[in-house]
Design a protein around this motif. Structure first.
Motif, PDB file in Angstrom:
ATOM      1  N   TYR A 139      52.353  13.255  49.172  1.00 36.97           N
ATOM      2  CA  TYR A 139      53.246  14.030  48.313  1.00 36.97           C
ATOM      3  C   TYR A 139      54.498  14.456  49.075  1.00 36.97           C
ATOM      4  O   TYR A 139      55.624  14.304  48.591  1.00 36.97           O
ATOM      5  CB  TYR A 139      52.497  15.252  47.788  1.00 36.97           C
ATOM      6  N   VAL A 140      54.289  15.019  50.275  1.00 39.43           N
ATOM      7  CA  VAL A 140      55.430  15.480  51.077  1.00 39.43           C
ATOM      8  C   VAL A 140      56.332  14.309  51.441  1.00 39.43           C
ATOM      9  O   VAL A 140      57.566  14.409  51.387  1.00 39.43           O
ATOM     10  CB  VAL A 140      54.926  16.210  52.337  1.00 39.43           C
ATOM     11  N   THR A 141      55.730  13.177  51.801  1.00 44.16           N
ATOM     12  CA  THR A 141      56.529  12.008  52.170  1.00 44.16           C
ATOM     13  C   THR A 141      57.330  11.493  50.979  1.00 44.16           C
ATOM     14  O   THR A 141      58.529  11.199  51.098  1.00 44.16           O
ATOM     15  CB  THR A 141      55.612  10.887  52.698  1.00 44.16           C
ATOM     16  N   TYR A 143      58.179  13.063  48.010  1.00 46.39           N
ATOM     17  CA  TYR A 143      59.138  13.958  47.367  1.00 46.39           C
ATOM     18  C   TYR A 143      60.122  14.617  48.336  1.00 46.39           C
ATOM     19  O   TYR A 143      61.280  14.858  47.971  1.00 46.39           O
ATOM     20  CB  TYR A 143      58.392  15.050  46.601  1.00 46.39           C
ATOM     21  N   HIS A 144      59.684  14.922  49.565  1.00 46.06           N
ATOM     22  CA  HIS A 144      60.532  15.716  50.449  1.00 46.06           C
ATOM     23  C   HIS A 144      61.116  14.933  51.625  1.00 46.06           C
ATOM     24  O   HIS A 144      62.169  15.306  52.125  1.00 46.06           O
ATOM     25  CB  HIS A 144      59.728  16.906  50.992  1.00 46.06           C
ATOM     26  N   VAL A 145      60.438  13.866  52.075  1.00 45.25           N
ATOM     27  CA  VAL A 145      60.956  13.082  53.195  1.00 45.25           C
ATOM     28  C   VAL A 145      61.809  11.926  52.678  1.00 45.25           C
ATOM     29  O   VAL A 145      62.992  11.820  52.987  1.00 45.25           O
ATOM     30  CB  VAL A 145      59.801  12.567  54.074  1.00 45.25           C
ATOM     31  N   LYS A 147      62.436  11.442  49.492  1.00 46.92           N
ATOM     32  CA  LYS A 147      63.168  11.948  48.323  1.00 46.92           C
ATOM     33  C   LYS A 147      63.265  10.878  47.229  1.00 46.92           C
ATOM     34  O   LYS A 147      64.298  10.719  46.567  1.00 46.92           O
ATOM     35  CB  LYS A 147      64.560  12.441  48.716  1.00 46.92           C
ATOM     36  N   GLN A 150      61.608  12.939  41.799  1.00 49.39           N
ATOM     37  CA  GLN A 150      62.347  14.135  41.407  1.00 49.39           C
ATOM     38  C   GLN A 150      61.445  15.358  41.470  1.00 49.39           C
ATOM     39  O   GLN A 150      60.308  15.320  40.992  1.00 49.39           O
ATOM     40  CB  GLN A 150      62.888  13.989  39.987  1.00 49.39           C
ATOM     41  N   LEU A 151      61.964  16.438  42.052  1.00 51.22           N
ATOM     42  CA  LEU A 151      61.241  17.692  42.030  1.00 51.22           C
ATOM     43  C   LEU A 151      61.332  18.311  40.638  1.00 51.22           C
ATOM     44  O   LEU A 151      62.063  17.820  39.772  1.00 51.22           O
ATOM     45  CB  LEU A 151      61.800  18.645  43.086  1.00 51.22           C
TER      46      LEU A 151
END
Length: 290
Positions: A139-141, A143-145, A147, A150-151
């Motif tokens: 999930y972190v990879t 959405y946040h790494v 990107k 979409q959040l």
């Protein structure tokens, strides 16, 4: 003698007459095709479910028939403690692979006579915990790494933008601001005052000083103080804020009368006025006062 241009005219007229019938026939054909595809899809899914159920029943029957032989194989020392042997144990009634082994070994300490057993966590719990770790890293990879996804905020904004495109630009479109000018005729403002006293005063006060609703006599506005913003707020309301939509209860002219009357209250400074709310705006164009 029939001339060429007469033939063309006659053919064109025939096409014009036949066009509605052709359109209806095409629409009926499209609907029939859609129904056929839907029926075929349900048939394929039903057949697939039926085949899976048959295979499951055959598998259960085969395991029940071979259970004595599987039990003998499971009891072999070279098979019993292996991972494949534990999988085989599920078929013969031994759930060690899922529940784990219960050793019931007491630890060498106790608390007021309460003893603690040294048992491992059940494998199903550990596998679930490992799965949550893998999910969190993914999930972190994602959405946040990287990107890539979409959040929630960006997804909501995109959905709202798409929804706005689907709404026709009509006077009933809340995303399209009107271009009215404030009414200045005393009779119009008097009508707006009567409507305000009947419908708006319980929340905003008889003089617009504010009660449950905000003060309407100062220069601070929650949703815009220009006449078209006030018109929009009255017509469509504000979800979750207690401001009901007066669309369908008041006509467009009545809403404009109320909006113009509200603007005429600017600077009247009534007694017991509610403190300012929202953002300060420059005074609107001069409007008539009653």
């Amino acid at each position: 003698m029939i001339r060429p241009h007469q033939l063309l005219y006659g053919a064109g007229a025939a096409l014009l007459v036949a066009h509605p019938a052709l359109a209806q026939a095409a629409e009926a054909s499209a609907l029939a095709g859609t129904d056929t595809q839907r029926t075929l899809l349900w048939f394929v899914l039903s057949t697939l479910v039926l085949v899976l159920m048959v295979f499951l029943l055959l598998f259960v029957a085969l395991v029940a028939w071979m259970r004595p032989q599987l039990r003998k194989l499971y009891d072999l020392p070279t098979v019993h403690d292996t991972w494949s042997g534990q999988v085989l144990g599920l078929l013969v009634g031994d759930a060690r692979l899922v529940q784990g082994e219960v050793r019931d070994e007491l630890l060498d300490h106790n608390y007021d006579g309460i003893h603690e057993f040294d048992n491992d966590l059940p494998p199903w719990w550990k596998y679930g915990f490992y799965a949550t770790i893998v999910f969190a890293i993914s999930y972190v990879t994602y959405y946040h790494v990287l990107k890539t996804g979409q959040l929630q905020g960006a997804e909501y904004a995109a959905e709202m933008q798409q929804a706005a495109l689907l709404i026709a630009a009509t006077p009933d479109d809340p995303n399209q601001l009107t271009t009215y000018q404030p009414l200045l005729v005393p009779a119009e403002l008097s009508s707006g005052k009567s409507i305000f006293a009947t419908n708006c005063a319980p929340c905003h006060g008889a003089s617009g000083e504010g009660k449950v609703g905000p003060n309407l006599t100062d220069e601070f506005w929650l949703h815009g103080g220009e006449v078209n913003h006030v018109y929009k707020t009255i017509k469509f309301g504000v979800n979750g804020k207690g401001m009901v939509a007066w669309k369908g209860k008041l006509s467009g002219k009545q809403i404009l009368q109320v909006a113009s009357y509200v603007l005429s209250l600017q600077g009247t400074k009534p007694a017991n006025a509610k403190p300012p709310q929202g953002e300060k705006e420059a005074p609107a164009k001069a409007v008539a006062k009653l």
